[in-house]
Design a protein around this motif. Structure first.
Motif, PDB file in Angstrom:
ATOM      1  N   ALA A  11     116.348 -29.994  -1.810  1.00  0.00           N
ATOM      2  CA  ALA A  11     116.713 -30.398  -3.167  1.00  0.00           C
ATOM      3  C   ALA A  11     116.522 -29.228  -4.128  1.00  0.00           C
ATOM      4  CB  ALA A  11     115.875 -31.598  -3.593  1.00  0.00           C
ATOM      5  N   ALA A  12     115.434 -28.494  -3.935  1.00  0.00           N
ATOM      6  CA  ALA A  12     115.176 -27.361  -4.821  1.00  0.00           C
ATOM      7  C   ALA A  12     116.280 -26.331  -4.681  1.00  0.00           C
ATOM      8  CB  ALA A  12     113.821 -26.748  -4.472  1.00  0.00           C
ATOM      9  N   ALA A  13     116.642 -26.024  -3.416  1.00  0.00           N
ATOM     10  CA  ALA A  13     117.709 -25.055  -3.191  1.00  0.00           C
ATOM     11  C   ALA A  13     119.001 -25.542  -3.818  1.00  0.00           C
ATOM     12  CB  ALA A  13     117.898 -24.845  -1.681  1.00  0.00           C
ATOM     13  N   GLU A  14     119.222 -26.813  -3.696  1.00  0.00           N
ATOM     14  CA  GLU A  14     120.454 -27.398  -4.210  1.00  0.00           C
ATOM     15  C   GLU A  14     120.515 -27.293  -5.727  1.00  0.00           C
ATOM     16  OE1 GLU A  14     120.925 -31.563  -3.326  1.00  0.00           O
ATOM     17  OE2 GLU A  14     122.500 -31.528  -4.832  1.00  0.00           O
ATOM     18  N   VAL A  15     119.353 -27.539  -6.338  1.00  0.00           N
ATOM     19  CA  VAL A  15     119.291 -27.427  -7.796  1.00  0.00           C
ATOM     20  C   VAL A  15     119.703 -26.023  -8.225  1.00  0.00           C
ATOM     21  CG1 VAL A  15     117.729 -27.380  -9.774  1.00  0.00           C
ATOM     22  CG2 VAL A  15     117.551 -29.207  -8.086  1.00  0.00           C
ATOM     23  N   VAL A  16     119.177 -25.029  -7.508  1.00  0.00           N
ATOM     24  CA  VAL A  16     119.481 -23.648  -7.880  1.00  0.00           C
ATOM     25  C   VAL A  16     120.972 -23.406  -7.827  1.00  0.00           C
ATOM     26  CG1 VAL A  16     119.146 -21.252  -7.239  1.00  0.00           C
ATOM     27  CG2 VAL A  16     117.233 -22.855  -7.115  1.00  0.00           C
ATOM     28  N   VAL A  17     121.583 -23.709  -6.651  1.00  0.00           N
ATOM     29  CA  VAL A  17     123.010 -23.442  -6.471  1.00  0.00           C
ATOM     30  C   VAL A  17     123.838 -24.318  -7.398  1.00  0.00           C
ATOM     31  CG1 VAL A  17     124.883 -23.404  -4.809  1.00  0.00           C
ATOM     32  CG2 VAL A  17     122.583 -22.791  -4.100  1.00  0.00           C
ATOM     33  N   GLY A  18     123.505 -25.616  -7.427  1.00  0.00           N
ATOM     34  CA  GLY A  18     124.292 -26.577  -8.194  1.00  0.00           C
ATOM     35  C   GLY A  18     124.304 -26.238  -9.671  1.00  0.00           C
ATOM     36  N   LEU A  19     123.141 -25.971 -10.217  1.00  0.00           N
ATOM     37  CA  LEU A  19     123.089 -25.659 -11.648  1.00  0.00           C
ATOM     38  C   LEU A  19     123.882 -24.393 -11.945  1.00  0.00           C
ATOM     39  CD1 LEU A  19     119.523 -26.605 -12.873  1.00  0.00           C
ATOM     40  CD2 LEU A  19     121.707 -27.525 -13.608  1.00  0.00           C
ATOM     41  N   ALA A  20     123.747 -23.411 -11.041  1.00  0.00           N
ATOM     42  CA  ALA A  20     124.489 -22.171 -11.263  1.00  0.00           C
ATOM     43  C   ALA A  20     125.984 -22.464 -11.331  1.00  0.00           C
ATOM     44  CB  ALA A  20     124.198 -21.180 -10.134  1.00  0.00           C
ATOM     45  N   ILE A  21     126.469 -23.315 -10.408  1.00  0.00           N
ATOM     46  CA  ILE A  21     127.903 -23.655 -10.407  1.00  0.00           C
ATOM     47  C   ILE A  21     128.282 -24.331 -11.715  1.00  0.00           C
ATOM     48  CG2 ILE A  21     129.642 -25.125  -9.331  1.00  0.00           C
ATOM     49  CD1 ILE A  21     128.268 -24.602  -6.668  1.00  0.00           C
ATOM     50  N   ILE A  22     127.404 -25.306 -12.114  1.00  0.00           N
ATOM     51  CA  ILE A  22     127.745 -26.055 -13.327  1.00  0.00           C
ATOM     52  C   ILE A  22     127.794 -25.129 -14.536  1.00  0.00           C
ATOM     53  CG2 ILE A  22     126.908 -27.849 -14.900  1.00  0.00           C
ATOM     54  CD1 ILE A  22     125.847 -29.279 -12.388  1.00  0.00           C
ATOM     55  N   VAL A  23     126.840 -24.214 -14.594  1.00  0.00           N
ATOM     56  CA  VAL A  23     126.793 -23.298 -15.744  1.00  0.00           C
ATOM     57  C   VAL A  23     128.053 -22.442 -15.774  1.00  0.00           C
ATOM     58  CG1 VAL A  23     125.606 -21.280 -16.696  1.00  0.00           C
ATOM     59  CG2 VAL A  23     124.294 -23.271 -15.968  1.00  0.00           C
ATOM     60  N   SER A  24     128.404 -21.891 -14.628  1.00  0.00           N
ATOM     61  CA  SER A  24     129.583 -21.010 -14.636  1.00  0.00           C
ATOM     62  C   SER A  24     130.846 -21.805 -14.895  1.00  0.00           C
ATOM     63  CB  SER A  24     129.693 -20.236 -13.314  1.00  0.00           C
ATOM     64  OG  SER A  24     129.950 -21.147 -12.284  1.00  0.00           O
ATOM     65  N   LEU A  25     130.861 -23.056 -14.425  1.00  0.00           N
ATOM     66  CA  LEU A  25     132.008 -23.921 -14.703  1.00  0.00           C
ATOM     67  C   LEU A  25     132.144 -24.147 -16.196  1.00  0.00           C
ATOM     68  CD1 LEU A  25     133.983 -25.477 -12.816  1.00  0.00           C
ATOM     69  CD2 LEU A  25     132.608 -27.507 -13.265  1.00  0.00           C
ATOM     70  N   SER A  78     133.654 -27.080 -20.515  1.00  0.00           N
ATOM     71  CA  SER A  78     133.505 -28.522 -20.303  1.00  0.00           C
ATOM     72  C   SER A  78     132.636 -28.715 -19.089  1.00  0.00           C
ATOM     73  CB  SER A  78     134.881 -29.176 -20.084  1.00  0.00           C
ATOM     74  OG  SER A  78     134.741 -30.255 -19.203  1.00  0.00           O
ATOM     75  N   ALA A  79     131.868 -29.754 -19.090  1.00  0.00           N
ATOM     76  CA  ALA A  79     131.048 -30.044 -17.921  1.00  0.00           C
ATOM     77  C   ALA A  79     131.577 -31.258 -17.189  1.00  0.00           C
ATOM     78  CB  ALA A  79     129.603 -30.256 -18.334  1.00  0.00           C
ATOM     79  N   SER A  80     132.834 -31.625 -17.472  1.00  0.00           N
ATOM     80  CA  SER A  80     133.398 -32.804 -16.803  1.00  0.00           C
ATOM     81  C   SER A  80     133.849 -32.453 -15.383  1.00  0.00           C
ATOM     82  CB  SER A  80     134.588 -33.319 -17.613  1.00  0.00           C
ATOM     83  OG  SER A  80     135.318 -34.213 -16.824  1.00  0.00           O
ATOM     84  N   VAL A  81     133.492 -33.301 -14.421  1.00  0.00           N
ATOM     85  CA  VAL A  81     133.889 -33.008 -13.028  1.00  0.00           C
ATOM     86  C   VAL A  81     135.385 -33.192 -12.832  1.00  0.00           C
ATOM     87  CG1 VAL A  81     131.700 -33.424 -11.882  1.00  0.00           C
ATOM     88  CG2 VAL A  81     133.202 -35.353 -12.404  1.00  0.00           C
ATOM     89  N   ASP A  82     136.016 -34.011 -13.673  1.00  0.00           N
ATOM     90  CA  ASP A  82     137.456 -34.246 -13.498  1.00  0.00           C
ATOM     91  C   ASP A  82     138.296 -33.024 -13.845  1.00  0.00           C
ATOM     92  OD1 ASP A  82     136.783 -36.650 -12.730  1.00  0.00           O
ATOM     93  OD2 ASP A  82     137.763 -37.782 -14.346  1.00  0.00           O
TER      94      ASP A  82
END
Lengths: 523, 99, 633
Positions: free
Chosen positions: B68-82, B88-92
């Motif tokens: 989960a910790a690793a996922e947070v790191v990668v996931g947040l990075a993706i969201i930030v760059s997105l 926008s932070a919308s997944v759609d």
């Protein structure tokens, strides 16, 4: 360990294909010569095989056997019987002519076209096909055979789709579309056939536990391997379907006219004279040997389909407007004869069918290659665009006529012997089918002579008035084929001597003997 | 106290998380819901460990936390760059790969 | 050197000629015709040597065999290249090479201005070689090779002037109609193989009586079908008239020495089979009788001199087939008539060619007239041939045809009367149409007109190289019949092979001869009244219904055209359509179905992460449910 002659025969064109492909782009002519030399060297090896083969000896000769995928009992097992040797020789014989006939078919187009024709690729692909066809004839391991039976499709696909006729009525764009349609159709038909066969191959493994043709056939013969009737029938159908697509048998034939029409004449010859033969050959070798009872069970239906092929193909050939399509439908009719001969289950029928494969290869090559020369001169495949060629190019017309006469099985030319053997072999067991099949010879005369009449005779059309006669290279291609047609028509004994013992074996595989005549005439 | 109640709680948390993943558009919220699902699983593992009296479940829970910790790191990075590229932070909105 | 070894050389000589002339190319243009003539004459010389050899032997031992090699050996199927020379094939060899060589010689002059003369001689040589192979073969399969070889050669020669579409069509038609007949021959061979296990003459004939009559009748009928094709008998006669598109020497060769005689040979050679199959024999006689009347009627109506002669050939071959169908009563006379017919019909055709040569290739007899003064040699030789064919007493045709009519009556019973009457009526019609040809061509006023370019024909006698063969053939037409009949020479010569029986004629020989003479006089008389006493109109009158039908070959061609050609065209066209839409359509439809399905499925991939998540959860739930369900069960 002796020299692996069979491997060498297949490996030489394979290596040659790689080498040809590797020739630098600028040195096209060198690549052509290399390909020609390799194919000639392969022919020499094939002749060595022919000489080393002893018709009176063991069933499979020059055998090689090495473990390959040990876990599944797959072996690299080669060996040839009389039938395979004859077809091996035919293949090795035809390839040099195909290469020579296609000498300029893959040259880069003249200025103004973006399409680049990779000459090296064309000749490398032809050699690759040769290598795969040869190993298919040699393989006595079902899995090994299957791999090359299928792999053949890849180079063929590129040959059909990548190299079409020079000229096309509707321009390069339309030609390209139709070419890819033909190539995809060819691939899909054969892939479907191949996949069904794959299922049957796996099924066979499940039942028999290995892939060795000889072991399975032997185990079946001595009763140690029992197959349930329904299992045998399903497996037979799986194999037969793939071969019937390849052969092609009505109603699985429609890919052939498209493929032959769109590809260049040498590639068309490669399809019908060489690649398709693997299908009919495999019926004799695998269907009859592995599933003798199922073969007998399916015989009535197959004979009727073959009969339909004969008549239907011939009738459609009569109705064609396109020279190459006409030859394609004629071939479908001829394949009907071959399959008829195989499943008539008589010595005459099967020897005739094998002989037919060889003769049909030569006669179709002669007719189709001359047709190709004709088409390349005028830039049209339509029969109606020709007329009076005989007057301006008598040698071309003469060779075309001889090719046509061979196609209609004129006595004195090779195909007559085989066609008559097939007919007699069928007649002795199934008189009605034999008689109906005989109608095919009238129809053959009709489509051949109508073609000749419309293209070669009559007043000279202005478009053909400046047509040059056959050039030296083209004569070198056609003349040996014609000589061979006459020779094998007058003296087919060398081929029948090789084929007969193998046919005798196949006949005993299916537990059949020839019908006895009503009156035993004294010899 | 009957450990089964904890299982009910874990199931409830998982369902809430799953529903959030399915219906929310904000990538951060979706992300938090995924964390919720992971932790629901953790809870279930621990409960099972307790019920069966061995430590396997607790060990797995630790693994889950690390992942989960690793996922947070990668996931947040993706969201930030997105968010940076699309504001926008919308997944759609992240449907560039669609044909 | 043994005489047997010469047999292969008989065939080899013209075959060599064909090969040299066709492969040799333009280099041989200057000498090609002489090479061709020389080699066919060589073959004739070999034939004469062999004939002398045979004559020196006891009549019972006059069969020479030469085995060259085994041709097709497959299990029980053994075809050898073996030649058999006996009295029957010897007769044919002499006729083929003799008349053939004369026609070669004639063609040297006739084809002088044709730039493709070399090739013409190559084809002529090929024709002779194929025909010789046909009559010398010792088994039916080898015979079949010659049989189709003859078909090929006739195809090449009829269509020799390929630039004429009509010639190309006629050639194709001849080959295809012949192929229908060939089908009969190949079925006959298959039947023989299935019945006797062989198709070599010796064993088949020896065991013929051992087979069931049904099989033998079937074999006989199939052989008859083959003979109908080659010999232009009803219903496969339609190619013969069109075959006149070929150069005239070709017509002479086809009608006199080769090709059409092959059918008669086949039936006489297969006598042993027919003798044991009376039903088949009856059909043979019926075909012969019908054709002899059919051909004669057609011959009466044609204004084209060659087509009139073609009708006549059909009719005369009808006589031979009729005789051959009579069995041992008629075999000898069939062959005898064949030989005499070979002389006079070749002479007539060469004469017709000579007339055309002098008349700018005009073939319409209505544009001839009074030619006897312009071409005396042609007139005399043609006249002698004419007298021979109508059966003028003392000439060849008189002896041979009379014998056939006698034999027809000798069959006995109602059949005998019917067949005999047909033959008699045929004789009358023959006299009529031949007199008509003679009168229209050589007598009366000259009727030729300048053609559209203003060239008026200048009738003239042909060169020596053409007239000499005509003279030789005329001599044969006059004397051959008498020579054969005196002391029954021909009968004794052939009898060991064909057998002979007298039959039981209800009429005496004299009565038959008398009746024939009456018919002859009636035929000539009517023709004289119609064409000799009155001027011949330059444009054909409308004529009666029968005349108009006869001009169109008794509508047989129209029937073929409507039923076979049109029907065939419709069939092939609809099959092309079926193949494209139905057979191919099923496959393409399957492909399109898959394409459509995947199009639908593609819509599921909408790019929203949530929808993928739903399917994931759905899938997972499904799996869990399934697992639980399996547990519960």
């Amino acid at each position: 360990m002796s020299f692996p002659l069979l491997t060498a025969t297949a490996a030489l064109p394979a290596v040659g294909a790689v080498a040809t492909a590797a020739v630098p782009a600028a040195r096209r002519t060198a690549a052509k010569w290399l390909a020609l030399l390799v194919s000639l060297a392969t022919l020499v090896l094939a002749i060595v095989v022919l000489v080393r083969f002893d018709p009176g000896g063991a069933r499979y000769q020059l055998t090689e056997s090495h473990p390959w995928i040990a876990d599944f009992g797959v072996r690299y097992e080669l060996g040839v019987d009389g039938i395979a040797v004859a077809l091996l020789a035919l293949t090795a014989l035809l390839i040099p002519f195909i290469i020579l006939a296609g000498w300029h078919d893959a040259d880069p187009l003249e200025t103004g076209s973006r399409r680049w024709r990779p000459t090296q690729g064309f000749f490398a692909l032809i050699l690759a096909v040769e290598a795969m066809v040869i190993i298919s004839f040699e393989a006595t391991d079902v899995f090994l055979f299957y791999i090359f039976f299928e792999a053949m499709l890849i180079p063929m696909y590129f040959l059909i789709g990548g190299f079409g006729d020079r000229a096309h009525a509707q321009g390069e764009e339309a030609a390209s579309t139709q070419r890819s349609y033909a190539a995809v159709k060819f691939l899909l038909y054969n892939l479907v056939g191949g996949l069904i066969m794959l299922a049957a191959v796996i099924g066979l493994y499940v039942v028999a536990g290995n892939f060795s043709l000889q072991e399975i056939a032997q185990a079946r013969a001595n009763g140690s391997l029992h197959m349930a009737t329904s299992t045998e029938r399903w497996l037979f159908l799986g194999f037969f379907f793939a071969f019937a697509v390849k052969a092609p048998l009505w109603p699985l034939h429609t890919w052939l006219p498209n493929a032959m029409q769109e590809s260049t004449a040498p590639v068309a010859v490669l399809i019908t004279a060489v690649v398709d033969k693997v299908g009919t050959f495999a019926m004799l070798r695998f269907c009859l040997q592995l599933f003798p009872e199922a073969s007998k069970w399916a015989t009535p239906v197959i004979l009727v389909l073959a009969l339909i092929s004969i008549i239907y193909g011939a009738l459609l050939a009569v109705g064609q407007r396109d020279i190459k399509r006409l030859v394609a439908y004629a071939s479908i009719s001829h394949f009907g004869f071959i399959i008829l001969g195989i499943f008539a289950m008589t010595s005459q029928g099967q020897s005739g069918a094998t002989l037919y494969m060889v003769n049909h290869g030569i006669s179709t090559a002669a007719l189709m290659l001359v047709a190709g020369f004709l088409i390349s001169r005028r830039g049209s495949r339509l029969i109606a665009d020709y007329g009076g060629v005989q007057k301006v190019a008598p040698v071309l017309a003469g060779t075309f006529l001889i090719g046509g006469l061979a196609t209609l099985s004129l006595p004195g030319l090779a195909p007559f012997v085989s066609e008559f053997l097939v007919l007699v072999g069928t007649f002795t067991r199934y008189p009605a089918i034999g008689i109906v099949a005989t109608f095919g010879i009238v129809l053959a005369a009709l489509y051949t002579l109508v073609l000749y009449q419309r293209t070669m005779t009559g007043p000279v059309k202005p478009e053909v008035s400046a047509m040059p006669d056959l050039k030296a290279r083209e004569l070198v291609v056609v003349a040996p084929l014609i000589v061979l047609l006459i020779f094998l028509g007058v003296y087919p004994k060398p081929v029948t001597d090789i084929v007969n013992p193998a046919v005798k074996q196949t006949m005993s595989d299916v537990h059949k003997t020839d019908p006895k005549p009503e009156v035993e005439a004294a010899k | 106290m009957n450990p089964v109640y904890y299982l009910y709680l874990a199931a409830l948390l998982f369902t809430i998380g799953a529903t959030g993943v399915l219906i929310r558009r904000n990538a951060i919220v979706v992300f938090m819901c995924i964390e919720l699902m992971l932790n629901a699983c953790n809870l279930a593992f621990v409960v099972f460990s307790r019920m069966h009296g061995n430590l396997d479940g607790q060990i797995i829970a630790f693994f889950t936390m690390v992942v989960a910790a690793a996922e947070v790191v990668v996931g947040l990075a993706i969201i930030v760059s997105l968010f940076r590229t699309r504001h926008s932070a919308s997944v759609d909105d992240a449907s560039l790969m669609k044909l | 050197m043994n005489a047997e070894n010469l047999i292969a050389l008989l065939i080899a000589a013209p075959l060599l000629g064909a090969a040299v002339l066709l492969v040799g190319g333009r280099r041989l243009d200057g000498v090609g015709h002489w090479i061709g003539t020389l080699l066919s004459t060589t073959s004739f010389v070999f034939g004469v040597i062999l004939f002398a050899d045979l004559l020196g032997k006891n009549p019972e031992h006059r069969t020479l065999m030469q085995h060259l090699y085994t041709w097709v050996p497959v299990a029980g199927f053994q075809a050898d290249v073996t030649f058999r020379l006996d009295q029957l094939s010897m007769t044919f060899v002499l006729l083929i090479t003799g008349v053939g060589s004369l026609i070669h010689l004639y063609s040297v002059g006739y084809m002088e201005h044709d730039e493709r003369r070399r090739r013409f001689f190559g084809y002529l040589n090929l024709f002779l070689a194929a025909m010789l192979l046909l009559v010398l073969a010792d088994n039916y399969l080898l015979l079949y090779v010659g049989w189709e070889g003859v078909g090929l050669a006739s195809y090449l020669l009829i269509g020799f002037w390929q630039h004429k579409p009509s010639a190309a069509t006629a050639a194709k038609k001849a080959f295809i109609v012949n192929r229908v007949g060939d089908m009969g021959l190949s079925i006959a061979i298959m039947l023989m193989f299935a019945t006797f296990g062989t198709f070599a003459f010796g064993p088949v004939f020896a065991h013929a009586t051992g087979a069931s009559e049904g099989k033998l009748t079937a074999i006989g009928l199939m052989l008859l079908l083959a003979a109908c094709g080659k010999s232009a008998q009803v219903p496969l006669q339609s190619w013969l008239g069109d075959a006149m598109e070929g150069p005239t020497p070709v017509s002479a060769l086809i009608h006199a020495a080769t090709m059409v005689t092959a059918g008669v040979y086949l039936i006489v050679r297969s006598g042993a089979i027919f003798n044991a199959a009376p039903d088949a024999q009856l059909v043979v006689t019926v075909v012969g009788a019908v054709t002899l009347l059919f051909g004669a009627i057609v011959g009466c109506a044609k204004d084209d001199i060659k087509k009139a002669l073609a009708g006549s050939t059909m009719s005369q071959i009808g006589y031979m087939i009729l005789a051959a169908g009579l069995g041992p009563i008629g075999y000898v006379f069939a062959i005898m008539h064949l030989v005499t017919h070979g002389f006079f019909k070749a002479g007539l055709f060469l004469g017709a060619g000579s007339v055309m040569h002098g008349m700018n290739d005009e073939v319409d007899m209505r544009k001839y007239g009074g030619l006897r003064t312009y071409m005396p040699v042609t007139f005399i030789t043609f006249g002698l041939g004419y007298l021979a064919i109508i059966g003028f007493p003392g000439l060849s045709g008189f002896f041979s045809k009379d014998k056939i009519i006698e034999a027809a009556f000798a069959k006995g019973g109602t059949e005998g009367w019917i067949l005999g009457t047909c033959a008699l009526v045929g004789a009358a019609i023959t006299a009529f149409y031949m007199t008509r040809v003679m009168l229209m061509t050589f007598f009366g006023e000259k009727r030729w007109q300048p053609d559209e370019h203003g060239h008026e024909p200048h009738p003239h006698e042909s060169p020596k190289v053409m007239t000499i063969p005509m003279i030789v053939l005329a001599v044969g037409s006059v004397f051959a019949g008498g020579f054969f009949s005196i002391g029954d020479r021909f009968l004794h010569w052939l009898e060991p092979i064909t057998g002979h029986s007298e039959g039981n004629s209800p009429l005496s020989a004299a009565a038959v001869t008398g009746a024939t003479m009456v018919c002859l006089i009636i035929g000539v008389g009517i023709a004289y009244l119609q064409y000799g006493r009155r001027p011949v109109p330059a444009v054909a009158p409308r004529g009666s219904l029968l005349t108009r039908a006869a001009r169109r070959d008794l509508l047989q061609d129209d029937f073929n055209h409507v039923v076979l050609v049109r029907g065939g065209e419709h069939l092939t066209r609809s099959l092309v359509y079926v193949d494209h839409t139905l057979v191919d359509g099923v496959v393409n439809g399957t492909a399109a179905g898959f394409g459509g399905l995947s199009g639908r499925l593609r819509k599921l991939q909408n790019g929203y992460a949530r929808s993928y998540a739903v399917s994931m959860f759905g899938g997972a739930a499904l799996l869990v449910a399934a697992t639980l369900l399996m547990r519960a069960v």
